[in-house]
Design a protein around this motif. Structure first.
Motif, PDB file in Angstrom:
ATOM      1  N   VAL A  53       0.848  -1.187   0.000  1.00 60.02           N
ATOM      2  CA  VAL A  53       0.000   0.000   0.000  1.00 60.02           C
ATOM      3  C   VAL A  53       0.886   1.240   0.000  1.00 60.02           C
ATOM      4  O   VAL A  53       1.777   1.376   0.840  1.00 60.02           O
TER       5      VAL A  53
ATOM      6  N   ASP B 286       1.049   5.562  -0.099  1.00 60.93           N
ATOM      7  CA  ASP B 286       0.265   6.768   0.162  1.00 60.93           C
ATOM      8  C   ASP B 286       0.232   7.610  -1.116  1.00 60.93           C
ATOM      9  O   ASP B 286       0.793   7.220  -2.141  1.00 60.93           O
TER      10      ASP B 286
ATOM     11  N   VAL C 179       3.565   2.336   2.731  1.00 60.75           N
ATOM     12  CA  VAL C 179       3.180   2.532   4.127  1.00 60.75           C
ATOM     13  C   VAL C 179       2.661   1.266   4.799  1.00 60.75           C
ATOM     14  O   VAL C 179       2.540   1.219   6.017  1.00 60.75           O
TER      15      VAL C 179
ATOM     16  N   ILE D 107      -5.872  -2.604   6.059  1.00 58.45           N
ATOM     17  CA  ILE D 107      -4.482  -2.284   5.749  1.00 58.45           C
ATOM     18  C   ILE D 107      -3.655  -2.340   7.024  1.00 58.45           C
ATOM     19  O   ILE D 107      -4.007  -1.717   8.017  1.00 58.45           O
TER      20      ILE D 107
ATOM     21  N   ILE E  82      -0.505  -1.268   8.859  1.00 57.95           N
ATOM     22  CA  ILE E  82       0.546  -0.246   8.844  1.00 57.95           C
ATOM     23  C   ILE E  82       1.322  -0.404  10.144  1.00 57.95           C
ATOM     24  O   ILE E  82       0.856   0.021  11.204  1.00 57.95           O
TER      25      ILE E  82
ATOM     26  N   ARG F  46      -5.904  -0.296   9.595  1.00 59.83           N
ATOM     27  CA  ARG F  46      -6.740   0.805   9.118  1.00 59.83           C
ATOM     28  C   ARG F  46      -7.730   0.228   8.128  1.00 59.83           C
ATOM     29  O   ARG F  46      -7.395  -0.638   7.333  1.00 59.83           O
TER      30      ARG F  46
ATOM     31  N   VAL G  73     -10.013   0.949   4.910  1.00 62.30           N
ATOM     32  CA  VAL G  73     -10.141   1.874   3.793  1.00 62.30           C
ATOM     33  C   VAL G  73     -11.248   1.375   2.875  1.00 62.30           C
ATOM     34  O   VAL G  73     -11.165   0.254   2.355  1.00 62.30           O
TER      35      VAL G  73
ATOM     36  N   VAL H 182      -3.364   4.819  -2.190  1.00 63.85           N
ATOM     37  CA  VAL H 182      -4.508   5.390  -1.499  1.00 63.85           C
ATOM     38  C   VAL H 182      -4.477   6.910  -1.654  1.00 63.85           C
ATOM     39  O   VAL H 182      -3.414   7.531  -1.626  1.00 63.85           O
TER      40      VAL H 182
ATOM     41  N   LEU I  90      -5.071   6.964   6.567  1.00 67.39           N
ATOM     42  CA  LEU I  90      -4.004   6.024   6.872  1.00 67.39           C
ATOM     43  C   LEU I  90      -3.353   6.255   8.226  1.00 67.39           C
ATOM     44  O   LEU I  90      -2.552   5.448   8.671  1.00 67.39           O
ATOM     45  N   SER I  91      -3.677   7.359   8.867  1.00 65.00           N
ATOM     46  CA  SER I  91      -3.105   7.635  10.202  1.00 65.00           C
ATOM     47  C   SER I  91      -4.037   8.547  10.978  1.00 65.00           C
ATOM     48  O   SER I  91      -4.916   9.188  10.406  1.00 65.00           O
TER      49      SER I  91
END
Length: 176
Positions: A110, A112, A118, A135, A137, A142, A144, A163, A170-171
């Motif tokens: 994946v 970013d 990431v 996902i 990380i 996460r 999505v 993404v 993602l964060s």
């Protein structure tokens, strides 16, 4: 030389239906008519007992399965809760453009929006509203939504997806 295959989960057997050995199936495939075609060879249970599909039908929105050699309710009850697997050619892909099997997505790198790697796709959740990519990380999961607006680049052959730049996707970092 034989085509390499993968073992793919296609369903879980539910409660028996009626007295003649039919079983309800919790489907794990978008292609039940293809995977459970009469005469198809499937594997049932943890040990992968080979069985043959005798017949299928829809009844009041429930998928029903008859297996060769399972002719009464008692035999069907013995299979209740068993997962059902199919052997699928490793290079098989869905017929429609823009559709993917979970096995094509799981393990993809994946990236970013800037192109930096990431994480990886750990699994795919199939919810009624939409599919979600899980996902990983650095050990944090996460979710999505698997829609083009949030996953604008998907290249399974190259081994990655990208993404979109959406804050918080993602964060949890406010500056992300």
């Amino acid at each position: 030389m034989a085509t390499p295959t993968e073992r793919v989960l296609i369903g879980t057997l539910g409660k028996p239906h009626g007295l003649r050995g039919e079983l309800t199936v919790y489907l794990r495939t978008d292609e039940p008519e293809r995977r459970f075609a009469p005469g198809a060879s499937i594997e049932v249970g943890q040990g992968g007992k080979p069985m043959t599909v005798a017949a299928t039908k829809w009844h009041s929105g429930v998928f029903l399965l008859s297996l060769t050699g399972v002719s009464d309710r008692t035999a069907a009850e013995g299979l209740r809760g068993s997962d059902v697997w199919a052997r699928v050619a490793s290079d098989e892909v869905p017929d429609a453009d823009g559709e993917f099997y979970d096995r094509q997505l799981i393990g993809l790198s994946v990236r970013d929006a800037s192109g930096a790697t990431v994480g990886t796709v750990a699994s795919v959740l199939h919810n009624p509203g939409q599919d979600l990519l899980v996902i990983d990380i650095a050990g944090d999961e996460r979710l999505v939504p698997f829609v083009e607006a949030l996953v604008p680049v998907l290249d399974p052959d190259a081994g990655y997806l990208q993404v979109a730049d959406v804050r918080g996707l993602l964060s949890d970092d406010e500056d992300a």
